[in-house]
Scaffold this active site. Structure first.
Site, short mmCIF file in Angstrom:
data_model
loop_
_atom_site.label_atom_id
_atom_site.label_comp_id
_atom_site.label_asym_id
_atom_site.label_seq_id
_atom_site.Cartn_x
_atom_site.Cartn_y
_atom_site.Cartn_z
N VAL A 101 -11.31 3.02 -3.62
CA VAL A 101 -11.09 2.42 -4.93
C VAL A 101 -12.14 1.32 -5.11
O VAL A 101 -12.15 0.34 -4.36
CB VAL A 101 -9.66 1.83 -5.05
CG1 VAL A 101 -9.46 1.21 -6.43
CG2 VAL A 101 -8.60 2.91 -4.79
N HIS A 118 -7.15 -5.66 2.15
CA HIS A 118 -6.01 -5.13 2.89
C HIS A 118 -5.49 -6.23 3.80
O HIS A 118 -6.25 -6.79 4.59
CB HIS A 118 -6.44 -3.96 3.78
CG HIS A 118 -6.94 -2.76 3.05
ND1 HIS A 118 -6.19 -1.63 2.84
CD2 HIS A 118 -8.14 -2.50 2.48
CE1 HIS A 118 -6.90 -0.72 2.19
NE2 HIS A 118 -8.10 -1.23 1.96
N HIS A 171 -10.52 -5.22 -3.41
CA HIS A 171 -9.16 -5.51 -2.93
C HIS A 171 -9.21 -5.81 -1.44
O HIS A 171 -10.03 -5.25 -0.71
CB HIS A 171 -8.24 -4.31 -3.18
CG HIS A 171 -8.75 -3.04 -2.62
ND1 HIS A 171 -9.73 -2.29 -3.26
CD2 HIS A 171 -8.49 -2.38 -1.47
CE1 HIS A 171 -10.02 -1.23 -2.53
NE2 HIS A 171 -9.29 -1.26 -1.43
N ASN A 204 -12.85 -2.95 2.79
CA ASN A 204 -13.75 -1.80 2.97
C ASN A 204 -14.84 -1.88 1.90
O ASN A 204 -14.57 -2.14 0.73
CB ASN A 204 -12.97 -0.49 2.83
CG ASN A 204 -11.99 -0.30 3.97
OD1 ASN A 204 -12.23 -0.73 5.09
ND2 ASN A 204 -10.87 0.35 3.68
N ASP A 221 0.85 -1.19 0.00
CA ASP A 221 0.00 0.00 0.00
C ASP A 221 0.89 1.24 0.00
O ASP A 221 1.89 1.31 0.72
CB ASP A 221 -0.93 0.00 1.22
CG ASP A 221 -2.09 0.96 1.04
OD1 ASP A 221 -3.23 0.50 0.87
OD2 ASP A 221 -1.85 2.20 1.05
N ILE A 222 0.49 2.24 -0.78
CA ILE A 222 1.29 3.46 -0.91
C ILE A 222 1.25 4.30 0.37
O ILE A 222 2.14 5.11 0.60
CB ILE A 222 0.80 4.28 -2.14
CG1 ILE A 222 1.89 5.20 -2.65
CG2 ILE A 222 -0.48 5.04 -1.83
CD1 ILE A 222 1.57 5.82 -4.01
P1 5GP Z 1 -9.74 1.53 0.08
O1 5GP Z 1 -9.69 2.88 0.75
O2 5GP Z 1 -10.50 1.61 -1.21
O3 5GP Z 1 -10.19 0.40 0.97
O4 5GP Z 1 -8.23 1.17 -0.24
C1 5GP Z 1 -7.50 1.74 -1.28
C2 5GP Z 1 -6.06 1.65 -0.88
O5 5GP Z 1 -5.28 1.80 -2.03
C3 5GP Z 1 -5.62 2.75 0.11
O6 5GP Z 1 -5.10 2.15 1.29
C4 5GP Z 1 -4.57 3.53 -0.66
O7 5GP Z 1 -3.48 3.95 0.15
C5 5GP Z 1 -4.12 2.53 -1.73
N1 5GP Z 1 -3.70 3.15 -2.98
C6 5GP Z 1 -4.37 4.10 -3.69
N2 5GP Z 1 -3.67 4.44 -4.79
C7 5GP Z 1 -2.54 3.67 -4.78
C8 5GP Z 1 -1.42 3.58 -5.67
O8 5GP Z 1 -1.31 4.24 -6.70
N3 5GP Z 1 -0.45 2.68 -5.34
C9 5GP Z 1 -0.53 1.90 -4.20
N4 5GP Z 1 0.50 1.05 -3.98
N5 5GP Z 1 -1.57 1.97 -3.34
C10 5GP Z 1 -2.56 2.85 -3.64
#
Ligand code: 5GP
Length: 117
Positions: A98, A104, A102, A89, A33-34
């Site tokens: 997103v 975590h 996915h 989530n 995760d970024i």
């Molecule tokens: P969500 O909030 O949808 O459950 O998780 C999306 C996750 O994707 C977040 O934890 C966010 O930090 C990660 N994320 C979003 N854009 C990128 C990216 O370009 N690269 C990586 N490695 N992670 C990303």
């Protein structure tokens, strides 16, 4: 399928956006995760973006969901002491940003302002 824009994860699969890839198969990719919210924070992502969340994936392709969970376990075995949180989530108010399903994989204590909120 409708004319959906490629998600950030589809763009990572296509190598249009760089990412630290820790696992890849024909159907699944896993990346760091970024913006990590724990000492180990990996994302396990089906390559297809046709499922927006885990319930859609479970209904549409349970075998692929099982693959995501199996990859999560094997990464946890490699990157943590095999004990971890597995978080999907679901919905904006639950923190989903997103809409390409996915998981975590979180190992160690969560940091403040994290998914635990
Ligand atoms: P969500 O909030 O949808 O459950 O998780 C999306 C996750 O994707 C977040 O934890 C966010 O930090 C990660 N994320 C979003 N854009 C990128 C990216 O370009 N690269 C990586 N490695 N992670 C990303």
């Amino acid at each position: 399928m409708s004319k959906t824009e490629p998600s950030v994860f589809t763009r990572i699969v296509a190598r249009e956006i760089p990412a630290e890839i820790v696992f890849e198969s024909d159907t699944v990719i896993a990346i760091k995760d970024i913006a990590p919210k724990a000492p180990v924070h990996l994302l396990v992502i089906p390559k297809t973006q046709q499922y927006r969340n885990v319930a859609e994936l479970a209904a549409g392709d349970p075998a692929l969901l099982a693959d995501v969970v199996a990859v999560a376990q094997s990464l946890a075995d490699e990157y943590t002491d095999s004990e971890y949180r597995l978080v999907f989530n679901t919905g904006e108010s639950a923190g989903q940003t997103v809409f390409h399903v996915h998981a975590h994989v979180l190992g160690g204590r969560l940091t403040e302002g994290s998914l635990a909120e």
